[in-house]
Design a protein around this motif. Sequence first.
Motif, PDB file in Angstrom:
ATOM      1  N   ASP A 101      14.379  18.695 124.785  1.00 29.61           N
ATOM      2  CA  ASP A 101      14.468  19.168 126.333  1.00 29.61           C
ATOM      3  C   ASP A 101      13.873  18.042 127.093  1.00 29.61           C
ATOM      4  O   ASP A 101      13.013  18.488 127.982  1.00 29.61           O
ATOM      5  CB  ASP A 101      14.048  20.415 126.795  1.00 29.61           C
ATOM      6  CG  ASP A 101      15.023  21.521 125.855  1.00 29.61           C
ATOM      7  OD1 ASP A 101      16.299  21.500 126.048  1.00 29.61           O
ATOM      8  OD2 ASP A 101      14.168  22.549 125.456  1.00 29.61           O
TER       9      ASP A 101
ATOM     10  N   ASP B 105      17.780  14.554 128.687  1.00 31.01           N
ATOM     11  CA  ASP B 105      18.108  15.706 127.624  1.00 31.01           C
ATOM     12  C   ASP B 105      17.814  15.444 126.087  1.00 31.01           C
ATOM     13  O   ASP B 105      18.620  15.460 125.446  1.00 31.01           O
ATOM     14  CB  ASP B 105      19.307  16.400 127.796  1.00 31.01           C
ATOM     15  CG  ASP B 105      19.522  17.132 129.071  1.00 31.01           C
ATOM     16  OD1 ASP B 105      18.492  17.799 129.431  1.00 31.01           O
ATOM     17  OD2 ASP B 105      20.599  17.104 129.631  1.00 31.01           O
ATOM     18  N   ILE B 106      16.582  14.469 125.898  1.00 32.97           N
ATOM     19  CA  ILE B 106      16.521  13.953 124.725  1.00 32.97           C
ATOM     20  C   ILE B 106      16.057  15.035 123.637  1.00 32.97           C
ATOM     21  O   ILE B 106      14.976  15.762 123.919  1.00 32.97           O
ATOM     22  CB  ILE B 106      15.454  12.836 124.525  1.00 32.97           C
ATOM     23  CG1 ILE B 106      16.113  11.711 125.632  1.00 32.97           C
ATOM     24  CG2 ILE B 106      15.133  12.168 123.220  1.00 32.97           C
ATOM     25  CD1 ILE B 106      17.207  10.888 125.107  1.00 32.97           C
ATOM     26  N   GLN B 107      16.602  15.037 122.202  1.00 31.40           N
ATOM     27  CA  GLN B 107      15.927  15.633 121.314  1.00 31.40           C
ATOM     28  C   GLN B 107      15.703  14.992 120.064  1.00 31.40           C
ATOM     29  O   GLN B 107      16.841  14.093 119.704  1.00 31.40           O
ATOM     30  CB  GLN B 107      16.943  16.983 120.969  1.00 31.40           C
ATOM     31  CG  GLN B 107      16.322  17.552 120.043  1.00 31.40           C
ATOM     32  CD  GLN B 107      17.100  19.203 119.532  1.00 31.40           C
ATOM     33  OE1 GLN B 107      17.593  19.689 120.692  1.00 31.40           O
ATOM     34  NE2 GLN B 107      17.152  19.412 118.620  1.00 31.40           N
TER      35      GLN B 107
ATOM     36  N   SER C 254      20.005  14.234 119.762  1.00 31.92           N
ATOM     37  CA  SER C 254      20.934  14.231 121.092  1.00 31.92           C
ATOM     38  C   SER C 254      20.372  14.013 122.436  1.00 31.92           C
ATOM     39  O   SER C 254      19.164  13.724 122.272  1.00 31.92           O
ATOM     40  CB  SER C 254      21.423  16.066 121.201  1.00 31.92           C
ATOM     41  OG  SER C 254      20.136  16.792 121.353  1.00 31.92           O
ATOM     42  N   GLY C 255      21.107  13.744 123.196  1.00 36.71           N
ATOM     43  CA  GLY C 255      20.757  13.219 124.741  1.00 36.71           C
ATOM     44  C   GLY C 255      21.131  11.712 124.836  1.00 36.71           C
ATOM     45  O   GLY C 255      21.652  11.149 124.032  1.00 36.71           O
TER      46      GLY C 255
ATOM     47  N   THR D 166      13.453  14.929 129.809  1.00 43.02           N
ATOM     48  CA  THR D 166      14.108  13.943 130.519  1.00 43.02           C
ATOM     49  C   THR D 166      12.939  13.381 131.377  1.00 43.02           C
ATOM     50  O   THR D 166      12.161  13.701 131.861  1.00 43.02           O
ATOM     51  CB  THR D 166      15.065  14.745 131.721  1.00 43.02           C
ATOM     52  OG1 THR D 166      16.050  15.395 130.986  1.00 43.02           O
ATOM     53  CG2 THR D 166      15.622  13.817 132.704  1.00 43.02           C
TER      54      THR D 166
END
Length: 274
Positions: A33, A13-15, A69-70, A35
């Motif tokens: 979004d 879930d990397i941003q 985030s993530g 992964t």
Amino acid sequence: MSADPTYALELIDIQCTFRAKDDASQRYTAVADTTLRIREGEFVSVVGPTGCGKSTLLNVGAGLLQPSSGTVKVFGQPLDGINTRAGYMFQTEALMPWRSARDNVMVGLQYRGVSDADAAAQAEEWLARVGLSGFGDRYPHQLSGGMRKRAALAQTLVLDPDIILMDEPFSALDVQTRQLMENEVLELWSRKKKAVLFITHDLDEAIAMSDRVVVLSAGPATHPIGEFAIDLARPRDVAEVRTHPRFVELHTQIWNVLRDEVLKGYAQQLKKAA
Ligand SMILES: Nc1ncnc2c1ncn2[C@@H]1O[C@H](COP(=O)(O)OP(=O)(O)OP(=O)(O)O)[C@@H](O)[C@H]1O
Ligand SMILES: [Mg+2]
């Protein structure tokens, strides 16, 4: 979610959102979004249009860039700081011009506290493995572009990383040299089967080299839009495999997904330049 150590690298879930240089209120979300999981011993290529966020993702995996985030996990453990299990081959030239090829290959070992004599011996071994025996005393400017890439490859692999991150490592080379190097990388990889995350915008290269190809959308907010298992037999010769009917079939399937994104990415670049 359980920690799964069979994955060498997990981007979950990397941003990644950047602030504009000239106006801090302006933000640009390069990656959202996303992964991506790479198993131990798996060779995964990520393709996507120029400027979409490929290097950004690799930097996240290397621990050089903290995502907005993530989570990043390395062999099941959350990554904190630099990913010390990974070796990184950059998109640009990374050799130190004031050091000989041998000294460039030695430097990572020396940082790790290996004695100079041991480091020199291992560097010599790796220079030989990448076809640079006898070139250890040369400085980067005394080597051809292909030789510099070989030295950079030795510099990365001498550290015996469990994860290899490569960012368009051969894009500056002529086609023949590039195919030779691709075959050499495959040969080296087949001996030790490390996890590889290979970034490229060349779909032929991605298919020829990989177990799996992930296609990213054009930015902003780039994310995977397709994933393809490459079921071509190994060992592969990257030049020969391209004529295989299954290669052509896979190429058609993946290009159908990638084509529109490439056109979008290109249009955006033109808009930025205007
Ligand atoms: N540190 C940063 N600050 C601001 N914007 C950035 C930063 N790093 C990357 N970007 C922006 O994020 C987007 C993705 O960049 P990135 O370098 O990851 O693309 P790429 O897919 O590797 O491109 P190429 O194929 O040309 O190498 C681009 O629009 C870029 O301008
Ligand atoms: Mg890049």
